[in-house]
Design a protein around this motif. Structure first.
Motif, PDB file in Angstrom:
ATOM      1  N   GLY A 134      39.167  74.652  89.665  1.00 59.32           N
ATOM      2  CA  GLY A 134      40.225  75.229  89.025  1.00 59.32           C
ATOM      3  C   GLY A 134      41.359  75.382  89.666  1.00 59.32           C
ATOM      4  N   SER A 135      42.543  75.286  89.091  1.00 58.87           N
ATOM      5  CA  SER A 135      43.850  75.202  89.987  1.00 58.87           C
ATOM      6  C   SER A 135      44.599  76.639  89.630  1.00 58.87           C
ATOM      7  CB  SER A 135      44.850  74.118  89.893  1.00 58.87           C
ATOM      8  OG  SER A 135      44.159  73.052  90.237  1.00 58.87           O
ATOM      9  N   SER A 136      44.556  77.088  88.595  1.00 62.43           N
ATOM     10  CA  SER A 136      45.433  78.070  88.193  1.00 62.43           C
ATOM     11  C   SER A 136      44.389  78.924  86.598  1.00 62.43           C
ATOM     12  CB  SER A 136      46.670  77.632  87.538  1.00 62.43           C
ATOM     13  OG  SER A 136      47.429  78.721  86.975  1.00 62.43           O
ATOM     14  N   PRO A 137      44.785  80.114  86.644  1.00 58.83           N
ATOM     15  CA  PRO A 137      44.190  80.616  85.206  1.00 58.83           C
ATOM     16  C   PRO A 137      44.903  80.025  83.982  1.00 58.83           C
ATOM     17  CG  PRO A 137      45.401  82.348  86.400  1.00 58.83           C
ATOM     18  CD  PRO A 137      45.226  81.233  87.222  1.00 58.83           C
ATOM     19  N   LEU A 138      46.259  79.408  84.174  1.00 60.15           N
ATOM     20  CA  LEU A 138      47.061  78.857  83.299  1.00 60.15           C
ATOM     21  C   LEU A 138      46.990  77.356  83.171  1.00 60.15           C
ATOM     22  CD1 LEU A 138      50.424  81.321  83.765  1.00 60.15           C
ATOM     23  CD2 LEU A 138      48.170  81.603  82.049  1.00 60.15           C
ATOM     24  N   GLU A 139      46.030  77.002  83.699  1.00 63.96           N
ATOM     25  CA  GLU A 139      45.860  75.384  83.879  1.00 63.96           C
ATOM     26  C   GLU A 139      45.915  74.632  82.681  1.00 63.96           C
ATOM     27  OE1 GLU A 139      43.327  72.760  86.718  1.00 63.96           O
ATOM     28  OE2 GLU A 139      42.603  74.541  86.226  1.00 63.96           O
ATOM     29  N   VAL A 140      45.777  75.148  81.504  1.00 63.06           N
ATOM     30  CA  VAL A 140      45.820  74.228  80.265  1.00 63.06           C
ATOM     31  C   VAL A 140      47.299  74.016  79.936  1.00 63.06           C
ATOM     32  CG1 VAL A 140      45.380  74.268  77.786  1.00 63.06           C
ATOM     33  CG2 VAL A 140      43.637  75.167  79.394  1.00 63.06           C
ATOM     34  N   GLU A 141      48.056  75.053  80.229  1.00 59.57           N
ATOM     35  CA  GLU A 141      49.450  74.804  80.102  1.00 59.57           C
ATOM     36  C   GLU A 141      50.133  73.666  80.902  1.00 59.57           C
ATOM     37  OE1 GLU A 141      53.906  77.262  80.272  1.00 59.57           O
ATOM     38  OE2 GLU A 141      51.972  78.358  80.501  1.00 59.57           O
ATOM     39  N   ALA A 142      49.434  73.475  82.009  1.00 57.59           N
ATOM     40  CA  ALA A 142      50.105  72.694  82.970  1.00 57.59           C
ATOM     41  C   ALA A 142      49.766  71.040  82.286  1.00 57.59           C
ATOM     42  CB  ALA A 142      49.252  72.585  84.381  1.00 57.59           C
ATOM     43  N   TYR A 143      48.520  71.327  81.872  1.00 57.99           N
ATOM     44  CA  TYR A 143      48.266  69.549  81.109  1.00 57.99           C
ATOM     45  C   TYR A 143      48.913  69.628  79.891  1.00 57.99           C
ATOM     46  CZ  TYR A 143      44.014  68.810  84.052  1.00 57.99           C
ATOM     47  OH  TYR A 143      43.390  68.642  84.985  1.00 57.99           O
ATOM     48  N   GLN A 144      49.495  70.576  79.176  1.00 54.57           N
ATOM     49  CA  GLN A 144      50.518  70.635  78.199  1.00 54.57           C
ATOM     50  C   GLN A 144      51.943  70.068  78.618  1.00 54.57           C
ATOM     51  OE1 GLN A 144      49.632  74.598  76.581  1.00 54.57           O
ATOM     52  NE2 GLN A 144      49.505  73.341  74.554  1.00 54.57           N
ATOM     53  N   ARG A 145      52.139  70.375  79.604  1.00 50.66           N
ATOM     54  CA  ARG A 145      53.479  70.062  80.312  1.00 50.66           C
ATOM     55  C   ARG A 145      53.592  68.739  81.018  1.00 50.66           C
ATOM     56  NH1 ARG A 145      55.851  74.914  84.469  1.00 50.66           N
ATOM     57  NH2 ARG A 145      55.635  76.576  82.901  1.00 50.66           N
ATOM     58  N   ALA A 146      52.345  68.070  81.351  1.00 48.23           N
ATOM     59  CA  ALA A 146      52.244  66.670  82.007  1.00 48.23           C
ATOM     60  C   ALA A 146      52.672  65.614  81.091  1.00 48.23           C
ATOM     61  CB  ALA A 146      50.947  66.712  82.623  1.00 48.23           C
ATOM     62  N   ASP A 147      53.154  64.439  81.635  1.00 51.85           N
ATOM     63  CA  ASP A 147      53.344  63.435  80.867  1.00 51.85           C
ATOM     64  C   ASP A 147      51.979  62.726  81.001  1.00 51.85           C
ATOM     65  OD1 ASP A 147      54.563  61.050  79.785  1.00 51.85           O
ATOM     66  OD2 ASP A 147      55.531  60.618  81.334  1.00 51.85           O
ATOM     67  N   LEU A 148      51.253  62.698  80.018  1.00 51.05           N
ATOM     68  CA  LEU A 148      50.114  61.782  79.905  1.00 51.05           C
ATOM     69  C   LEU A 148      50.048  60.462  79.251  1.00 51.05           C
ATOM     70  CD1 LEU A 148      47.970  65.054  78.688  1.00 51.05           C
ATOM     71  CD2 LEU A 148      48.135  64.288  81.093  1.00 51.05           C
ATOM     72  N   PRO A 149      49.832  59.462  80.304  1.00 50.57           N
ATOM     73  CA  PRO A 149      49.969  58.136  79.533  1.00 50.57           C
ATOM     74  C   PRO A 149      48.436  57.815  78.945  1.00 50.57           C
ATOM     75  CG  PRO A 149      49.158  58.210  82.091  1.00 50.57           C
ATOM     76  CD  PRO A 149      49.551  59.503  81.577  1.00 50.57           C
ATOM     77  N   ILE A 150      47.469  58.669  79.167  1.00 49.85           N
ATOM     78  CA  ILE A 150      46.161  58.522  78.325  1.00 49.85           C
ATOM     79  C   ILE A 150      45.812  59.683  77.680  1.00 49.85           C
ATOM     80  CG2 ILE A 150      45.382  56.948  80.272  1.00 49.85           C
ATOM     81  CD1 ILE A 150      43.968  59.086  81.530  1.00 49.85           C
ATOM     82  N   ARG A 151      44.670  59.680  77.005  1.00 46.13           N
ATOM     83  CA  ARG A 151      43.810  60.773  76.483  1.00 46.13           C
ATOM     84  C   ARG A 151      43.132  61.657  77.376  1.00 46.13           C
ATOM     85  NH1 ARG A 151      44.759  59.142  71.132  1.00 46.13           N
ATOM     86  NH2 ARG A 151      44.635  56.783  70.833  1.00 46.13           N
ATOM     87  N   VAL A 152      43.300  62.892  77.197  1.00 50.30           N
ATOM     88  CA  VAL A 152      42.564  63.701  78.071  1.00 50.30           C
ATOM     89  C   VAL A 152      41.879  65.019  77.280  1.00 50.30           C
ATOM     90  CG1 VAL A 152      42.730  65.694  79.990  1.00 50.30           C
ATOM     91  CG2 VAL A 152      44.351  63.494  79.898  1.00 50.30           C
ATOM     92  N   GLN A 153      40.700  65.080  77.934  1.00 48.11           N
ATOM     93  CA  GLN A 153      39.755  66.129  76.994  1.00 48.11           C
ATOM     94  C   GLN A 153      39.686  67.154  78.369  1.00 48.11           C
ATOM     95  OE1 GLN A 153      35.404  65.868  75.884  1.00 48.11           O
ATOM     96  NE2 GLN A 153      36.467  65.586  74.039  1.00 48.11           N
ATOM     97  N   LEU A 154      39.730  68.618  77.852  1.00 45.87           N
ATOM     98  CA  LEU A 154      39.619  69.491  79.164  1.00 45.87           C
ATOM     99  C   LEU A 154      38.120  70.605  78.968  1.00 45.87           C
ATOM    100  CD1 LEU A 154      43.024  70.716  78.739  1.00 45.87           C
ATOM    101  CD2 LEU A 154      42.183  69.288  80.380  1.00 45.87           C
ATOM    102  N   MET A 155      37.577  70.374  79.989  1.00 48.89           N
ATOM    103  CA  MET A 155      36.119  71.164  79.960  1.00 48.89           C
ATOM    104  C   MET A 155      36.610  72.449  80.417  1.00 48.89           C
ATOM    105  SD  MET A 155      33.096  68.716  81.615  1.00 48.89           S
ATOM    106  CE  MET A 155      33.361  66.891  81.374  1.00 48.89           C
ATOM    107  N   VAL A 156      36.537  73.520  79.613  1.00 54.58           N
ATOM    108  CA  VAL A 156      36.916  74.927  80.153  1.00 54.58           C
ATOM    109  C   VAL A 156      35.906  75.607  80.980  1.00 54.58           C
ATOM    110  CG1 VAL A 156      37.739  77.155  79.071  1.00 54.58           C
ATOM    111  CG2 VAL A 156      38.295  75.167  78.284  1.00 54.58           C
TER     112      VAL A 156
END
Length: 529
Positions: free
Chosen positions: A217-239
């Motif tokens: 893990g990189s941050s307790p707010l990491e999911v927000e970082a994925y929401q900010r990212a410019d994603l060229p593909i689909r991403v599924q997050l394991m929590v």
């Protein structure tokens, strides 16, 4: 009807048994609406001429680390070093942009001796050297002094009884807690870099194996970082299961712990969604921390479990009761035993048919464990490229009896077990086609056979990285085949892996990657037609 896109003049390998091969694909609103005669005469806003190329369903990487991949791409790397002296030269030449000095790619097997904290003390304070496996690190002496007593007790010690600076598993997590968090903007940029690498390799869905805590893990707010990212593909997050908290739920719900406010598998949209709850039960073979029932050959260790067994078991049972699909990291056969026992206990406590729990890696599976995996309906999520890259080393420390049990293929399939392929990037080469080649050949990079009886066919290997990966991510109705109703997610290859020489599969060029009818990667310039 006017199609948005029509793909013509190529060979379409659909991975759909009902219509295995096609020559025309029609796309509307980001989904496949028909093949061949059903769409051949329909007009389209854009006709994509494949020029004889081969179109397959886009690959699914069911276990990887996008943020870590991006961060590794911009972090100094010492994997090419042959001596400790060379490592120290690299470290001394690095500018200090933060309080910490970080490098990646440490592999004690490649050096003249093991790196120690005393070596790193010659460079300066707060030096963090990441082990290539992700399960360990080496730190400078001042960092050791900052660790809590429990973590320091877990530190490797030398002949003099003093810590060497090498820390694995929970002790490494304690070091990372001192360094974290990274900023959300940095994480988002790293995610975008990792996702772009996936797109270049034909991957349309990447399952990020642990956010918000745990080993990577990189941050307790990491999911927000994925929401900010410019994603060229689909991403599924394991929590990470570290986020489970006690909750006061209605007695009828039977939920003791959950991820606030009741998050679980399935939340999200087509591009970014919540997948499994990630749990760790042991370490890795590279760091010699994967938990085995018998010691590593030539060593006085059989690895280690990741945490207190009762705590790990409780997390599995509670996560299952809270409605999560579970992704349980278990590499060694002792860890696989633990994972299967805990998953069986969870199902007994709260029966959930179709939970489709996963065991991540399944690196060493004894013959007696195979039928139990099948009976529990567990999905092994494997990384065949580990054996291409490190198979000779792993075979040596496993010995001749156990080496054929590593990262199985045929034994799973013969029992009707769905196999999901993945990379665990950036630990090894993440290219799916490289893994497909290994699954068929079972040859290490040096050309040595690794468990040849576990070889599968090319089609079976491709299924592991298409429909098998989609099944593991609970998305088989949307991904994994080129069929009406599925997303228009494609990998366009220069050669058909089903017909070319097996030894060439890993080198097949990915000409384009299409996600929802949009080109995420377009080396051949199809979008300009």
């Amino acid at each position: 009807m006017i199609l948005d896109q029509k793909y013509v003049n190529g060979r379409v390998v659909t991975m759909d048994p009902a219509h295995p091969v096609a020559s025309v694909v029609g796309v509307w609103a980001g989904r496949v609406v028909g093949l061949d005669a059903d769409v051949a005469d329909l007009p389209a806003r854009r006709v994509v001429d494949l020029g004889g190329a081969v179109l397959l369903p886009g690959f699914v990487d069911a276990h990887n680390h996008l943020a870590w991949t991006g961060r590794a791409s911009r972090t100094a790397d010492i994997s090419s070093c042959a001596t400790v002296a060379q490592v120290l030269d690299v470290l001394r030449a690095l500018p200090r942009s933060t309080d910490w000095l970080e490098v990646a790619g440490y592999d004690h097997r490649a050096l003249d001796r093991r790196l120690t904290s005393r070596d790193l003390d010659l460079v300066g304070p707060r030096v963090y050297v990441q082990d290539l496996s992700g399960h360990a690190c080496v730190v400078s002496g001042d960092v050791l002094g900052l660790l809590p007593a429990a973590a320091l007790r877990e530190a490797q010690r030398g002949a003099d009884g003093e810590p060497t600076g090498f820390l694995a598993e929970a002790a490494q997590t304690a070091v990372r807690a001192l360094r974290l968090p990274y900023s959300l903007d940095d994480i988002a940029a790293d995610v975008a870099l990792g996702a772009a690498q996936c797109a270049r390799e034909g991957v349309v869905l990447a399952a990020e194996a642990g956010v918000g805590g745990g080993l990577i893990g990189s941050s307790p707010l990491e999911v927000e970082a994925y929401q900010r990212a410019d994603l060229p593909i689909r991403v599924q997050l394991m929590v990470s299961a570290d986020l489970l908290e006690p909750v006061v739920a209605h007695a009828a719900d039977g939920i003791r712990r959950a991820v606030p406010p009741g998050l679980r598998t399935g939340l999200g949209g087509d591009r970014l969604s919540i997948g499994a709850l990630k749990l760790w039960t042991d370490g890795g073979m590279m760091a010699r921390t994967a938990a085995l029932t018998e010691p590593y050959v030539g060593l006085d260790t059989a690895g280690q479990l990741h945490d207190d067994p009762s705590a790990m078991r409780a997390a599995i049972v509670d996560g299952h009761a809270a409605g999560w699909q579970l992704a349980v990291h278990a590499i060694g056969d002792r860890a696989v035993d633990f994972a299967l026992d805990a998953l069986a206990a969870a199902q007994e406590a709260v029966p959930r048919p179709g939970a489709r729990h996963r065991v991540e890696h399944c690196g060493l599976v004894r013959p007696d464990q195979l039928d139990r995996i099948a009976a529990l309906g567990v999905v092994p999520v494997i990384q065949p490229t580990f054996l291409w890259a490190y198979g000779d080393d792993y075979s040596r420390v496993m010995g001749p009896e156990r080496a054929p049990w590593m990262y199985r293929g045929r034994a799973f399939l013969d029992r009707g077990i769905v196999v999901a392929g993945s990379s665990d990037r950036p630990v090894v080469d993440g290219a799916p086609l490289r893994a497909v080649q290994f699954m068929v050949e079972r040859l290490s990079r040096e050309g040595n056979a690794i468990g040849p009886d576990e070889a599968v066919t090319v089609e079976e290997a491709l299924r592991a990285y298409t429909s098998g990966g989609a099944y593991a991510c609970r998305l088989e109705g949307a991904l994994g085949s080129v069929a009406p109703g599925r997303f228009a997610d494609f990998a366009v290859l220069e050669t058909d892996p089903l017909t070319c020489e097996v030894s060439r599969i890993g080198d097949i060029g990915v000409l384009a990657t299409v996600v929802g009818g949009e080109f995420a990667h377009d080396e051949a310039g199809f979008a300009a037609d």
